[in-house]
Design a protein around this motif. Structure first.
Motif, mmCIF file in Angstrom:
data_model
loop_
_atom_site.group_PDB
_atom_site.id
_atom_site.type_symbol
_atom_site.label_atom_id
_atom_site.label_comp_id
_atom_site.label_asym_id
_atom_site.label_seq_id
_atom_site.Cartn_x
_atom_site.Cartn_y
_atom_site.Cartn_z
ATOM 1 N N PRO A 1 -0.369 30.553 33.926
ATOM 2 C CA PRO A 1 -0.724 31.883 34.430
ATOM 3 C C PRO A 1 -0.646 32.912 33.332
ATOM 4 N N ASP A 2 -1.456 33.958 33.442
ATOM 5 C CA ASP A 2 -1.531 34.958 32.373
ATOM 6 C C ASP A 2 -0.503 36.075 32.527
ATOM 7 N N GLY A 3 0.374 35.972 33.529
ATOM 8 C CA GLY A 3 1.398 36.982 33.724
ATOM 9 C C GLY A 3 0.975 38.078 34.686
ATOM 10 N N THR A 4 -0.328 38.161 34.978
ATOM 11 C CA THR A 4 -0.811 39.168 35.928
ATOM 12 C C THR A 4 -1.274 38.526 37.236
ATOM 13 N N THR A 5 -1.684 37.284 37.180
ATOM 14 C CA THR A 5 -2.125 36.576 38.383
ATOM 15 C C THR A 5 -0.914 36.093 39.163
ATOM 16 N N PRO A 6 -0.782 36.460 40.438
ATOM 17 C CA PRO A 6 0.380 36.011 41.206
ATOM 18 C C PRO A 6 0.365 34.499 41.411
ATOM 19 N N ASN B 1 -1.148 29.436 44.065
ATOM 20 C CA ASN B 1 -2.255 30.068 43.353
ATOM 21 C C ASN B 1 -2.255 29.725 41.863
ATOM 22 N N ARG B 2 -2.076 28.422 41.556
ATOM 23 C CA ARG B 2 -2.202 27.945 40.172
ATOM 24 C C ARG B 2 -3.250 26.830 40.103
ATOM 25 N N PRO B 3 -4.473 27.094 40.559
ATOM 26 C CA PRO B 3 -5.463 26.004 40.601
ATOM 27 C C PRO B 3 -5.755 25.398 39.241
ATOM 28 N N ASP B 4 -5.680 26.193 38.179
ATOM 29 C CA ASP B 4 -5.948 25.659 36.839
ATOM 30 C C ASP B 4 -4.879 24.668 36.404
ATOM 31 N N SER B 5 -3.702 24.758 37.008
ATOM 32 C CA SER B 5 -2.615 23.814 36.710
ATOM 33 C C SER B 5 -2.374 22.886 37.892
ATOM 34 N N ARG B 6 -3.391 22.722 38.714
ATOM 35 C CA ARG B 6 -3.313 21.844 39.889
ATOM 36 C C ARG B 6 -2.147 22.237 40.800
ATOM 37 N N ASN B 7 -1.851 23.533 40.814
ATOM 38 C CA ASN B 7 -0.778 24.079 41.644
ATOM 39 C C ASN B 7 0.551 23.363 41.428
ATOM 40 N N ALA B 8 0.800 23.006 40.170
ATOM 41 C CA ALA B 8 2.046 22.320 39.827
ATOM 42 C C ALA B 8 3.245 23.203 40.149
ATOM 43 N N LEU B 9 4.336 22.552 40.515
ATOM 44 C CA LEU B 9 5.556 23.274 40.877
ATOM 45 C C LEU B 9 6.378 23.548 39.629
ATOM 46 N N SER B 10 5.923 24.511 38.849
ATOM 47 C CA SER B 10 6.686 24.959 37.690
ATOM 48 C C SER B 10 7.970 25.620 38.182
ATOM 49 N N PHE B 11 8.885 25.881 37.266
ATOM 50 C CA PHE B 11 10.134 26.547 37.637
ATOM 51 C C PHE B 11 9.834 27.909 38.259
ATOM 52 N N VAL C 1 1.889 29.133 57.440
ATOM 53 C CA VAL C 1 0.948 28.128 56.943
ATOM 54 C C VAL C 1 1.087 28.078 55.429
ATOM 55 N N LEU C 2 1.338 26.892 54.894
ATOM 56 C CA LEU C 2 1.452 26.708 53.450
ATOM 57 C C LEU C 2 0.194 26.024 52.953
ATOM 58 N N ALA C 3 -0.609 26.760 52.199
ATOM 59 C CA ALA C 3 -1.902 26.278 51.732
ATOM 60 C C ALA C 3 -1.947 26.316 50.204
ATOM 61 N N ALA C 4 -3.101 25.980 49.639
ATOM 62 C CA ALA C 4 -3.252 25.974 48.187
ATOM 63 C C ALA C 4 -4.687 26.286 47.812
ATOM 64 N N GLY C 5 -4.853 26.982 46.682
ATOM 65 C CA GLY C 5 -6.179 27.296 46.186
ATOM 66 C C GLY C 5 -6.687 26.201 45.254
ATOM 67 N N GLY C 6 -7.997 26.030 45.208
ATOM 68 C CA GLY C 6 -8.572 25.036 44.320
ATOM 69 C C GLY C 6 -8.671 23.662 44.961
ATOM 70 N N PRO C 7 -9.119 22.665 44.204
ATOM 71 C CA PRO C 7 -9.365 21.336 44.775
ATOM 72 C C PRO C 7 -8.116 20.494 44.993
ATOM 73 N N VAL C 8 -6.987 20.853 44.364
ATOM 74 C CA VAL C 8 -5.756 20.070 44.469
ATOM 75 C C VAL C 8 -4.716 20.864 45.245
#
Length: 268
Positions: free
Chosen positions: A2-7, A24-34, A57-64
């Motif tokens: 994330p660029d620090g501005t995108t939630p 909201n980390r579709p570029d990182s496949r919504n990985a569970l970073s710290f 409801v717990l959802a995710a953006g992007g294909p993953v």
């Protein structure tokens, strides 16, 4: 990254009382970073105190949906003075806190799974109270493929599905399609991709239309009794049901049923 501005996490509240949290980390496949785990934990803790929220409801953006822990972040911490032990311990503790908070949350949590959910992402689905999946969704715990057994995902997985299918997933790392995930009990419903949000929203609003007090009592009692011996489970739930019978909404609901009218909930 994330660029620090995108939630990392998006929240959307509906008038019906259904709150949607979207990874909201579709570029990182919504990985569970710290940081993502921290955002989830913070949002869930806020929701737990919000009486306006009746279901999540717990959802995710992007294909993953979620690719599990952030392996790039994990690898980077191997250069720490302790070879990463401190960070790994903190990350596993934070992940466990998120999963336990979902279970302990007063409101029911529904996973809306549009794509692949792997490792801790599969753990996230298994930790939710209910799950609706797209026909395109797939699930796996593939840690064994990279020398890292999915031990913590096993905690949630083994509580959501029977032991043998859970162990098969953990020991083989094979991808499980949505229909099979439904058969073994990992997800409740499988729908066409185009109907996923509609189906999840309908289920969420169906639950949100019930007495929030009753639903919260019921969810807590359900999870509590699962870990008790049979006699203690009945004793606990009998006490809960007695308290429930004395609640205003039970009096209203029973009265409305007998009078053949719709109940008006007071949520108490």
């Amino acid at each position: 990254m994330p660029d620090g501005t995108t939630p990392l996490l998006l929240r959307q509240d509906s008038a019906a009382g259904a709150t949607r949290l979207t990874l909201n980390r579709p570029d990182s496949r919504n990985a569970l970073s710290f940081a993502m785990l921290g955002a989830l934990l913070h949002a869930l803790e806020e929701i737990a105190q919000d009486d306006a929220v009746r279901v999540v409801v717990l959802a995710a953006g992007g294909p993953v949906f979620c690719a599990g822990h952030d392996l790039r972040e994990i690898t980077a911490h191997r250069n720490d003075e302790d070879a990463g032990r401190g960070f790994y311990t903190a990350a596993m503790q934070r992940c466990a806190a998120v999963m336990q908070t979902i279970v302990a949350l007063p409101q029911p949590v529904i996973a809306e799974v549009q794509g692949i959910a792997t490792a801790a992402g599969c753990q996230l689905v298994a930790s939710c109270d209910l799950a609706v999946a797209s026909e395109a969704a797939k699930f796996c715990t593939p840690g064994v493929d990279i020398g890292l057994f999915c031990s913590t995902p096993a905690v949630a997985l083994s509580r959501a599905v029977p032991a043998k299918p859970a162990l098969e997933m953990l020991l083989t790392g094979q991808m499980v399609p949505a229909a099979e995930a439904q058969r073994i009990g990992l997800v409740n419903r499988v729908v066409p991709a185009a109907q996923l949000t509609e189906a999840t929203t309908a289920l969420a609003e169906q639950i949100a239309a019930r007495s929030a007090h009753t639903v919260r009592l019921g969810k807590a009692a359900f999870h509590r009794q699962r870990n008790l011996p049979l006699d203690q489970a009945y004793a606990h739930c009998a006490a809960v049901m007695t308290d429930n019978l004395l609640a205003a909404d039970a009096e209203e609901g029973i009265g409305a049923f007998l009078a053949k009218r719709s109940p008006v909930w007071q949520d108490r």
